[in-house]
Structures are given as C-alpha cells and as structure tokens.
Design a protein around this motif. Structure first.
Motif, PDB file in Angstrom:
ATOM      1  N   ASP A 129       0.823  -1.211   0.000  1.00  0.00           N
ATOM      2  CA  ASP A 129       0.000   0.000   0.000  1.00  0.00           C
ATOM      3  C   ASP A 129       0.857   1.262   0.000  1.00  0.00           C
ATOM      4  OD1 ASP A 129      -2.426  -1.145  -0.157  1.00  0.00           O
ATOM      5  OD2 ASP A 129      -2.921  -1.009   1.973  1.00  0.00           O
ATOM      6  N   MET A 130       2.132   1.114  -0.328  1.00  0.00           N
ATOM      7  CA  MET A 130       3.035   2.253  -0.271  1.00  0.00           C
ATOM      8  C   MET A 130       2.636   3.340  -1.274  1.00  0.00           C
ATOM      9  SD  MET A 130       5.501   3.733   1.129  1.00  0.00           S
ATOM     10  CE  MET A 130       5.792   2.350   2.218  1.00  0.00           C
ATOM     11  N   ILE A 131       2.360   2.951  -2.523  1.00  0.00           N
ATOM     12  CA  ILE A 131       2.034   3.954  -3.550  1.00  0.00           C
ATOM     13  C   ILE A 131       0.719   4.667  -3.246  1.00  0.00           C
ATOM     14  CG2 ILE A 131       1.667   4.333  -6.011  1.00  0.00           C
ATOM     15  CD1 ILE A 131       4.521   3.573  -5.217  1.00  0.00           C
ATOM     16  N   PRO A 132      -0.378   3.956  -2.906  1.00  0.00           N
ATOM     17  CA  PRO A 132      -1.603   4.695  -2.534  1.00  0.00           C
ATOM     18  C   PRO A 132      -1.385   5.649  -1.370  1.00  0.00           C
ATOM     19  CG  PRO A 132      -2.109   2.398  -2.946  1.00  0.00           C
ATOM     20  CD  PRO A 132      -0.618   2.507  -2.978  1.00  0.00           C
ATOM     21  N   ARG A 133      -0.557   5.271  -0.402  1.00  0.00           N
ATOM     22  CA  ARG A 133      -0.307   6.175   0.725  1.00  0.00           C
ATOM     23  C   ARG A 133       0.466   7.408   0.270  1.00  0.00           C
ATOM     24  NH1 ARG A 133       0.558   1.326   4.030  1.00  0.00           N
ATOM     25  NH2 ARG A 133       2.822   1.547   3.745  1.00  0.00           N
ATOM     26  N   MET A 134       1.456   7.190  -0.631  1.00  0.00           N
ATOM     27  CA  MET A 134       2.226   8.342  -1.114  1.00  0.00           C
ATOM     28  C   MET A 134       1.361   9.291  -1.953  1.00  0.00           C
ATOM     29  SD  MET A 134       5.293   8.021   0.105  1.00  0.00           S
ATOM     30  CE  MET A 134       4.427   7.463   1.594  1.00  0.00           C
ATOM     31  N   VAL A 135       0.458   8.729  -2.764  1.00  0.00           N
ATOM     32  CA  VAL A 135      -0.438   9.574  -3.564  1.00  0.00           C
ATOM     33  C   VAL A 135      -1.344  10.393  -2.654  1.00  0.00           C
ATOM     34  CG1 VAL A 135      -2.355   9.529  -5.211  1.00  0.00           C
ATOM     35  CG2 VAL A 135      -0.351   8.067  -5.582  1.00  0.00           C
ATOM     36  N   TYR A 136      -1.849   9.747  -1.618  1.00  0.00           N
ATOM     37  CA  TYR A 136      -2.726  10.477  -0.693  1.00  0.00           C
ATOM     38  C   TYR A 136      -1.946  11.554   0.055  1.00  0.00           C
ATOM     39  CZ  TYR A 136      -5.906  11.493   3.142  1.00  0.00           C
ATOM     40  OH  TYR A 136      -6.726  12.149   4.038  1.00  0.00           O
ATOM     41  N   LEU A 137      -0.715  11.195   0.473  1.00  0.00           N
ATOM     42  CA  LEU A 137       0.067  12.134   1.278  1.00  0.00           C
ATOM     43  C   LEU A 137       0.454  13.369   0.487  1.00  0.00           C
ATOM     44  CD1 LEU A 137       1.602  12.718   3.947  1.00  0.00           C
ATOM     45  CD2 LEU A 137       3.555  11.477   2.980  1.00  0.00           C
ATOM     46  N   TYR A 138       0.880  13.187  -0.760  1.00  0.00           N
ATOM     47  CA  TYR A 138       1.430  14.313  -1.511  1.00  0.00           C
ATOM     48  C   TYR A 138       0.442  14.937  -2.496  1.00  0.00           C
ATOM     49  CZ  TYR A 138       5.888  12.731   0.343  1.00  0.00           C
ATOM     50  OH  TYR A 138       6.907  12.367   1.182  1.00  0.00           O
ATOM     51  N   VAL A 139      -0.703  14.291  -2.746  1.00  0.00           N
ATOM     52  CA  VAL A 139      -1.642  14.822  -3.726  1.00  0.00           C
ATOM     53  C   VAL A 139      -2.989  15.162  -3.100  1.00  0.00           C
ATOM     54  CG1 VAL A 139      -2.879  14.357  -5.883  1.00  0.00           C
ATOM     55  CG2 VAL A 139      -0.527  13.561  -5.595  1.00  0.00           C
ATOM     56  N   LEU A 140      -3.550  14.249  -2.332  1.00  0.00           N
ATOM     57  CA  LEU A 140      -4.918  14.409  -1.841  1.00  0.00           C
ATOM     58  C   LEU A 140      -5.000  15.027  -0.461  1.00  0.00           C
ATOM     59  CD1 LEU A 140      -6.383  10.992  -3.053  1.00  0.00           C
ATOM     60  CD2 LEU A 140      -6.440  13.208  -4.212  1.00  0.00           C
ATOM     61  N   SER A 141      -3.992  14.805   0.376  1.00  0.00           N
ATOM     62  CA  SER A 141      -4.066  15.313   1.748  1.00  0.00           C
ATOM     63  C   SER A 141      -3.905  16.831   1.756  1.00  0.00           C
ATOM     64  CB  SER A 141      -2.974  14.663   2.602  1.00  0.00           C
ATOM     65  OG  SER A 141      -3.004  15.206   3.910  1.00  0.00           O
ATOM     66  N   LYS A 142      -4.748  17.505   2.539  1.00  0.00           N
ATOM     67  CA  LYS A 142      -4.689  18.958   2.610  1.00  0.00           C
ATOM     68  C   LYS A 142      -3.588  19.437   3.551  1.00  0.00           C
ATOM     69  CE  LYS A 142      -9.614  19.476   1.561  1.00  0.00           C
ATOM     70  NZ  LYS A 142     -10.916  20.015   2.022  1.00  0.00           N
ATOM     71  N   ASP A 143      -3.315  18.653   4.595  1.00  0.00           N
ATOM     72  CA  ASP A 143      -2.292  19.065   5.565  1.00  0.00           C
ATOM     73  C   ASP A 143      -1.033  18.206   5.471  1.00  0.00           C
ATOM     74  OD1 ASP A 143      -3.432  16.742   6.405  1.00  0.00           O
ATOM     75  OD2 ASP A 143      -3.743  17.383   8.484  1.00  0.00           O
ATOM     76  N   PHE A 144      -0.883  17.472   4.342  1.00  0.00           N
ATOM     77  CA  PHE A 144       0.294  16.604   4.121  1.00  0.00           C
ATOM     78  C   PHE A 144       0.508  15.637   5.284  1.00  0.00           C
ATOM     79  CE2 PHE A 144       1.131  20.364   1.522  1.00  0.00           C
ATOM     80  CZ  PHE A 144       1.373  19.759   0.304  1.00  0.00           C
ATOM     81  N   SER A 145      -0.562  15.035   5.735  1.00  0.00           N
ATOM     82  CA  SER A 145      -0.490  13.986   6.755  1.00  0.00           C
ATOM     83  C   SER A 145      -1.346  12.817   6.283  1.00  0.00           C
ATOM     84  CB  SER A 145      -0.989  14.507   8.111  1.00  0.00           C
ATOM     85  OG  SER A 145      -2.401  14.718   8.080  1.00  0.00           O
ATOM     86  N   MET A 146      -1.260  11.705   7.017  1.00  0.00           N
ATOM     87  CA  MET A 146      -1.985  10.500   6.638  1.00  0.00           C
ATOM     88  C   MET A 146      -3.357  10.420   7.286  1.00  0.00           C
ATOM     89  SD  MET A 146      -0.190   8.964   4.438  1.00  0.00           S
ATOM     90  CE  MET A 146      -1.105   7.433   4.366  1.00  0.00           C
TER      91      MET A 146
END
Length: 935
Positions: free
Chosen positions: A770-787
C-alpha cells in the motif's frame, strides 16, 4: 598378484604367530593386512587378536602399494555374477592395474569380499598423458599479493597456514609420458596425489568391459552397470584416515582429520574455509561449490544487516503509524461497517477488528521497504560480479584456466559411448579422434615395454531424428509435470476460497468458546496459514516424484558429456522447482485481491460455474499474507532440509559410529569403515546447489515483503556449511575427484533470477504493498500533508439494499440504521452519475504505480549494468599472472627442448664417426632460433 582365500587361512595365522615370536610391533609390520582365520575371531582368543596387524591402512598387504580404489561384493553363488566379476577383473589386469582380494572371513559381517585396486606408475603415467592432467614442473617464483592493512583484525577468523596452504605453489603443465624428466618427479609413488589416482582408476573402471575375449557385447561395459545389476555392491576410493584420529604411520596423510578438526566442527563456524585443502582432498568440483557457498554467505551478511535496519525502522515507527491508529480507533475504525468477505457465511464486520493485522503489516510495509528493495537489486549485482572475480582467481590458483577447452571432450560419458551405436568421423579434425575416444589401454603388468593403444576408428553420435524424438518426449514430460503443479496450485486456491467462509463462521461464532483466539487470528490469517502449510506438503511430495522423473528423462536424452548431462538436468529441475516453490507466492503477490469485483458484481473462480468467490485482501493489504506465505515455505524448506541432512543421518549412524569408535583398529579395516558410510552420488552436489539457488530466489524475488529473509538465510547458511562439511568428512565415502571450472549452468540461472527479481520487487511495491496509494494520498490528496483520513479515502461505499440476496449474510446486518457498507477499492459512491465505476483517485494511483515500476526498474537496471561494467570479471593482477605464467612455461619448455636436442646431438656425436658429423655451431644457433617460443 597374490590372493588369500579360505585355503590359506591357517597359513596366515601361522605367519602372524611367527611374527609375534619375533617381537615385531605394529609399527614395523609394514601396515600389512592379512585375512585371519575364523578361530581368531571367536571369543576366548584374545592373544590371537593381539597378533593381528594394523588393518586401518590404505596400503596393500606389502605396505608399499597404495589402495587407489575398492570394489565390494557378496558372493551369492550366482554364476552369472561370478562370470562377470572374473571377466572384469581379468580385463582390469590387462590394463595394468594390480588387484588384491580380501576374503569374506576377514570382513566383519563374514559375507563381504573386498577387491582392492592399485594403479602402478606405468598406468598412471599413461592415463595422465591421455587425460592431459596438469602436474608441477617447477616451483612458482611469482610473488603473492602484499599484506593487507589491519591484517591483525582478521586473525581470529584465520586457520593455520599449513591448513590453508597444504602444498607449495608450482608451475604446471599437462603431463607427457615422453618428457618425464621435465617434471618434478621426486618419488613416483607420491607424484600423483590420491585424488588424481582415484580419478584415473575410476576413468578405467567406467570404460572397462566385462565380457570375455572373443565375445563382444557393447552393453557389458563399465563399473556403473556392474553396480546396477548387483555384481558389485559398492565402488569407492578410501579415506586416508579416521576423521577423529590421525593416521598411525608418521608419513601418512591425515587430511580427513585436518578437515574435520578445522572445518567440519560447528565451533569453527566463524573461521574461514580451508578451500585449498578441500580441493586437494575432494577435487576442484567440490571445492568450487564450497567456495561459492562461503562467498554467498559472506555477501548475505550485508543484505541481512540492511534488512534488519529496515525491520528496525518499522518497529521504531510503530507508534507513528496514523493509518493503524485510525483503524484501531473505536470512533473511526469502530464506526466503519465493512461488506461481507464471502457469501452467506460471512457477516458484516467492523474495520477495527483488523487492528492487530494492520500493526503487523506496518512492520514490513513501510517507507524503508522501498529503499531495501532498491538496495537488494544492487546487492544481487554486486554479489554476481564479485563472485565472477573470485571464481577467476580460483581458476588461476587451481589450474583451471584452460580446463574447459582441453578436457571437456575427455569427459564423454560411458553411457553415450555404449548406447550410441552409429559412428562417424570427427567433423573438426576430419580424422578419427584417437585420443578423445580412447576406449581401453592394454598395459602388460609383467613388463615395462611400450604401451599398446587400442583406439576406436570413429566417434559415436546420436542421429538427429533420434535426438528430436527424445527431446520432444522430454519436453512433453516436463510440461505435463508443470501442468500438474499448476493444477495443485489451483486446488490450493480453491481450498482457500472454500474454507474462508468456514473459518469466518467458526472464529466469529459467539456460541463457540474461542473468542480469545479469534481476537488474534482473523479468518484471512487462518486461511493463509493453513493453505501455506498444505501447499508446502504438496511441494515436498511433488519434489520426491519429479526428481526421479527428471533423472529418467535426462538419461533418456543420452547427453554426450558429463557437463552436458548436468546442465540439462539442472535446467529441468530448476524449471520445475521454480514453478513448484514460487507459484503460490506469485499468486498471493500478483493475483489475490486483484480480480474481486465489488459487492454488486463479484468475480468468481472459473466464472459462474462455481460458487467460490475470489479472495479479497485485508484492509491492511495483501503484503502481510505474502510475508506469511514466504516465511512458511522458506523456513519450512530450510528446516526440513536440515532435518534430512543432519538429524536423520546423525540418528541413523549414531549407534554404528559409537560402536565403531570402540572397535580396535586391527579389528575394523579401513575399507570396511568406508564401506558402511553413505555413497556420494554423482548428483550429490546438484541437490546442494539446487537448495541454495531456490533460497536465493526467495531472498531476491520476494524480499520486499519480508526484509528479514536474508537474515534467516544467513543463519541457515552458516549451519549449512558446517553440516555439509560434517557430512563429507564423517558420513560419506570419499567421492571420486572431478574437475569443474565454475558453477556451470547455475551461473546463468542466478543471472536470470537477479534480473527477474528487479521486476517482481517493483510490482510487489506497486501492486501488493500500500506504499504507492499512501504516497499519492500524502502528496496529492491530503490537505495538511499527513496521513489522517487515508483509511476513509481508501474505502468505497456501497448501498446494502443493492446487494444481491446470494451475497447477503444469513444473519442479516447491523440494524436498519446502517444503509451502507464499505469495501476496499476506489469507486464512485451510490447516487453518482457513474455509480460504482472507478473514480479519478483510482486512475491517479494506477498512473503512479506504473510510473514507479518504470522508474525503479530503470534506475536499478542502469545501476546494475553500470556496476557490472565497472567491475571486470577477471582481476587485473590475475590476468597479469596468467600471462606471466604462460610466458614462463613456454620459456622453460623451449629451454628443455633445446637441452634435449643438444643431448641427442652429443650422444650421436659420441656414437657416429667424425666424418659423418656435419652439424656446425651455426646450425645449433639456427635450431635454437626455430625453437624460440611464440609469445
């Protein structure tokens, strides 16, 4: 040739009694071995027992002629076997070999005869010439490498110098019987070492016929057929002493004792291996295996350290795992209702029930895993490149540089010569290959006259039509067995699908008193563990049968040389083992959870023909299940292998070894001690290589899922080296020495696995982790750059009312207030214009996965090829030494030939009249110029 039979028993006893009257001790008895009478072995004859000479010897009864080979048989009154033995022994004597028989009354079981074989100088010199065996002609004057800085740090790991370097370094050259004065022959009895002697004798035994003169039957040839039809029970060279005790005579070798003391004991696990002594005693082929295994183990240390660092990072970042905290949170994970994972039996369930598995998954599925996967791609390249350099250095040190070109054709299998009845002229030389296809050398044992050679007129070959037919049958058999493996894997997958519902109903049933277990064991984990165990059992069963099939079809192909035979068997066995061991891991890594569908349109195994719904991954990902599969198969294989190799032989031989140590040496002969040991088959090393290469595949192909795999392999290999050493020195008869320049086809297999490992680890990190989905969420979808919020974004929503009745659980769902359930996918919610289709997040993640695969593969491959280009296969100092040695050899040969011609001219000058001498000093100079070496 003197033979002691039953009629001479009384005479032998009288001789021993006379020796006692003369007060001759064991040391002065010449290590002779006599056959004692039956009376001497009865209870109450202790005085006669003391008169027995030392029987723990490697010499004939005269104490001078060395025993180079031993054949054993039990005389069961079978006339055909007796006739074969008489014909075989007669033909051996015609070659010049000397025989001596030990009567059965002298053996411990009173049943077994032992035929001892000695090869005199004339036989050894002739066959050394034929086989182009390299022997020393001058002590090397090339200086060795300089001392390494901080050498004192490695002293605790070193062995004594006499063990590491058991013999001096010499310049060598293929033996020539007509130039014996060119070589360093101080003593003809010890010039050829025992390993070379037994190799020559076995070459003769493998080609000696056992039909009588006047009757020619091509099938009746070689010791292998005599062993297979029961004419002889065993054929083996002797160990030089007992492994726990040095040889009694002062000048006798005790190499087996030194190997056991400094190599085979487990307490020496941190010491270097005495490779030169291994090579001297067992031959280059076994030596190169232990050199490769030791180097592989050394390189595993660096991979194990990095894997341990990666795992430690997962442990230390345990508390910072926000995703697991959200899953375990009662307000977040406890409020999320998940859709059923199977039909009918599986209920709706809360996400926080997977709290423990999500924490476990984080230990292996974290940011450090990506860097470790890249590191392993580079590590495997460094391992292979540095091994090539190490192998090149060994080739030079062990005189194997030109081995393949000079001697490969001399290793034609006797089975090929026997079964191939059609013959032809050699295509390369256009002349009958007399030297290459030498069949049988007749050396009169009673004289030293010139040796008469009997050559075949042409070489055997296998017709193209027959070769194609055999290859087609072989390929069909391999495909059939691979299909059988695939069928078994499909059966295991069906088991996983069928029992998942059962585990779900059992573990979650409130009426069953297993709630404590159910908290720690989820249905996914229970299914994965049991399926892995069943798969491991199937693997072991299929291995047992396929090994026999692989040997049979390889024999059917009739390979020409021993090297070709081993390479063909290697490819067949590895192809089968690759599918057998890795197919289940490939299924979990790349297929499970990828073709599930969604609650409104689930996918089923074999379509709608079955009711077996495809498996889903745990919300924490399928990586933890791949880890479980890898640990069970890899650790189970290593554990089972160690039990087979160490514990079972130890238990089987414990009583006999304990009993043998208490037997006096004069009661238990050297050949009997070796006779009770296990036979080391021709394919013995093949299985050792196969075991290690399969392990190499586990730690490279799927290492991204289990960073501790190299550490487990390191511990296993430290034990493996000493277990193999212990087997060779204590449990096996001494194998016939054979040469090998490298590890053969295994080198290409390792290269292929190394390249494939880059692809598999890239796909594991992209699609299983799940590394890639987490990285996409962290750097693209997350508003505060957190998980925070990642778990919610990774789960799609489905309307419960739209679930098909056959997919609904029998016990209903969580009340009427719950109208939706969540499932692992990236799809549009109900009510959307494109309801339940993949959303944009899915396509973003897919694009990121593909980009990651391309970038990782290209980066690792570029580094791999750059490292391979930077590191030459042969060290520069080795290249210089090879050129220097070739130059010096040519110079010495030139000087030798010049001196030889001068001596001949001087002899002719002394015998011919002066008027007939026309050779001037100028002609001497011209002759010298003609003999100058070509540099």
């Amino acid at each position: 040739m003197r033979r002691i039979t039953g009629k001479a028993k009384e005479e032998t006893l009288i001789e021993l009694q006379s020796a006692a009257d003369s007060h001759i001790t064991d040391d002065s008895s010449g290590n002779g071995v006599g056959v004692l009478s039956e009376r001497a072995q009865l209870p109450g004859h202790t005085e006669t027992d003391k008169l027995r000479p030392n029987r723990d010897t490697v010499f004939f009864r005269d104490g001078v002629r060395r025993i180079d080979f031993v054949l054993s048989y039990v005389d069961d009154k079978d006339e055909k076997k007796q006739e074969r033995r008489r014909a075989f022994e007669a033909n051996l004597e015609k070659t010049g070999l000397q025989l001596e028989t030990e009567d059965k009354s002298g053996s411990k079981d009173q049943k077994t005869y032992f035929l001892k074989i000695h090869a005199p100088w004339e036989v050894l010199a002739t066959y050394a010439d034929v086989l182009k065996i390299k022997v020393p002609f001058r002590e090397s004057d090339i200086p060795h490498g300089q001392d390494v800085p901080l050498e004192w740090l490695s002293r605790p790991f070193r062995l004594p110098d006499d063990i590491m370097h058991p013999q001096l370094d010499y310049f060598t050259y293929p033996f020539d019987k007509n130039k014996t004065d060119f070589f360093l022959i101080a003593d003809k009895d010890t010039f050829f070492p025992p390993s070379t002697r037994n190799r020559i004798v076995f070459y003769i035994l493998a080609r000696c016929p056992y039909y009588t003169e006047g009757r020619k039957d091509r099938e009746k040839t070689g010791i292998k057929r005599l062993l297979s039809n029961g004419t002889f029970n065993a054929a083996f060279p002797l160990h030089d002493c007992r492994y726990w005790k040095k040889a009694r005579n002062d000048d006798g070798e005790s190499e087996r004792y030194n190997l056991y003391k400094h190599w085979a004991r487990f307490l020496c696990f941190y010491k270097e291996q005495p490779l030169n002594l291994i090579r001297k005693y067992y031959g280059e082929k076994i030596g190169i295996y232990f050199a490769w295994l030791g180097f592989y183990t050394e390189m595993l240390f660096f991979a194990a350290v990095m894997g341990l660092i990666c795992f430690t990072y997962g442990v230390l970042s345990y508390d910072d795992n926000i995703s697991s905290k959200e899953i375990c949170d009662a307000e977040i994970g406890g409020s999320i209702v998940m859709c059923p994972l199977c039909d009918k039996k599986c209920p709706f369930w809360k996400l926080n029930s997977t709290c423990l598995s999500s924490w476990q998954s984080h230990l292996f599925d974290n940011e450090g895993t990506v860097f470790f996967a890249i590191f392993m791609g580079i590590w495997v390249t460094l391992f292979l490149e540095f091994w090539k350099r190490r192998q090149a250095r060994l080739e030079y040190q062990w005189d194997l540089v030109d081995f393949e070109e000079e001697q490969q054709q001399l290793q034609i299998r006797p089975e090929f010569e026997i079964k191939c009845t059609k013959r032809r002229i050699n295509k390369i030389t256009q002349v009958p290959p007399n030297i290459l296809l030498i069949k049988f050398l007749v050396i009169p044992a009673s004289s030293h006259r010139n040796v008469a050679f009997i050559f075949q007129e042409s070489e055997p070959y296998l017709p193209f039509r027959s070769k194609c037919a055999r290859f087609s049958l072989s390929a069909a058999t391999v495909l059939l067995w691979i299909s059988l493996i695939v069928a078994c894997i499909i059966g295991v997958i069906a088991y996983r699908l069928a029992v998942y519902a059962a585990f779900a109903s059992i573990i979650k049933d409130p009426l069953r008193k297993i709630q404590l277990v159910g908290r720690f064991i989820t249905p996914q984990l229970a299914t994965s563990v049991t399926a892995s165990c069943i798969n491991f059992v199937i693997i072991m069963i299929l291995n047992f049968f396929y090994e026999k099939v692989a040997v049979w079809i390889t024999d059917m192909e009739i390979p020409k040389t021993h090297l070709e035979y081993e390479n063909k068997l290697t490819m067949k066995m590895f192809l089968f083992q690759f599918v057998n061991y890795y197919s289940s891991c490939f299924y979990v890594a790349f297929f499970k959870g990828k073709f599930v569908g969604y609650p409104g349109a689930y996918s089923y195994m074999l379509g709608n023909l079955t009711k077996l719904r495809n498996e889903e991954c745990d919300p924490g990902g399928c990586l933890i299940e791949l880890t479980t599969q890898l640990v069970i198969v890899m650790a189970g294989k290593q554990l089972w292998g160690n039990i087979q190799e160490a514990l079972l032989p130890l238990m089987r031989n414990w009583w006999s070894s304990r009993k043998g140590r208490h037997n006096p040496e004069n009661h238990y002969s050297r050949w009997e001690q070796d006779y009770v040991l296990q036979n080391f088959s021709q394919l013995g090393l093949f299985y050792e290589y196969l075991e290690m290469v399969i392990q190499f595949g586990f730690i490279t192909l799927f290492v991204a899922s289990f960073p501790l795999a190299p550490l487990l392999a390191l511990f296993n290999n430290i034990l493996e080296i000493r277990v193999d050493a212990w087997k060779f020195t204590t449990q096996f008869r001494r194998p016939v020495a054979s040469k090998a320049r490298n590890i053969g086809a295994w080198q290409e297999i390792l290269n292929a696995v190394a390249i494939l490992s880059v692809v598999t680890n890239a796909f594991i990190m992209a699609f299983t982790s799940d590394m890639i989905p987490r990285m996409v969420y962290l750097y693209v979808l997350s508003k505060d750059f957190s998980m925070r919020g990642y778990v919610n974004s990774s789960l799609s929503v489905y309307n419960i009312s739209q679930i098909h009745p056959q997919n609904m659980p029998e016990e209903g769902w969580y009340g009427n207030s719950t109208t939706t359930c969540r499932y692992r996918d990236y799809r549009n919610p109900p009510g959307h214009q494109r309801e339940y289709d993949h959303n944009m997040q899915f396509w973003h993640i897919l694009a990121a996965k593909m980009a990651f695969i391309i970038i990782m593969e290209h980066v690792v491959f570029v580094v791999k090829f750059f490292v391979a280009w930077m590191i030459p296969d042969v060290p520069s100092d080795v290249k210089a030494r090879i050129k220097r040695e070739r130059y010096l050899i040519q110079e010495y040969l030139h000087n030798y030939e010049v001196e030889r011609v001068k001596l001949q001219l001087s002899a002719s000058f002394m015998t011919e009249p002066c008027s007939e001498i026309t050779l001037t000093p100028d002609k001497h100079e011209m002759l010298s110029e003609c003999l100058q070496p070509v540099i």
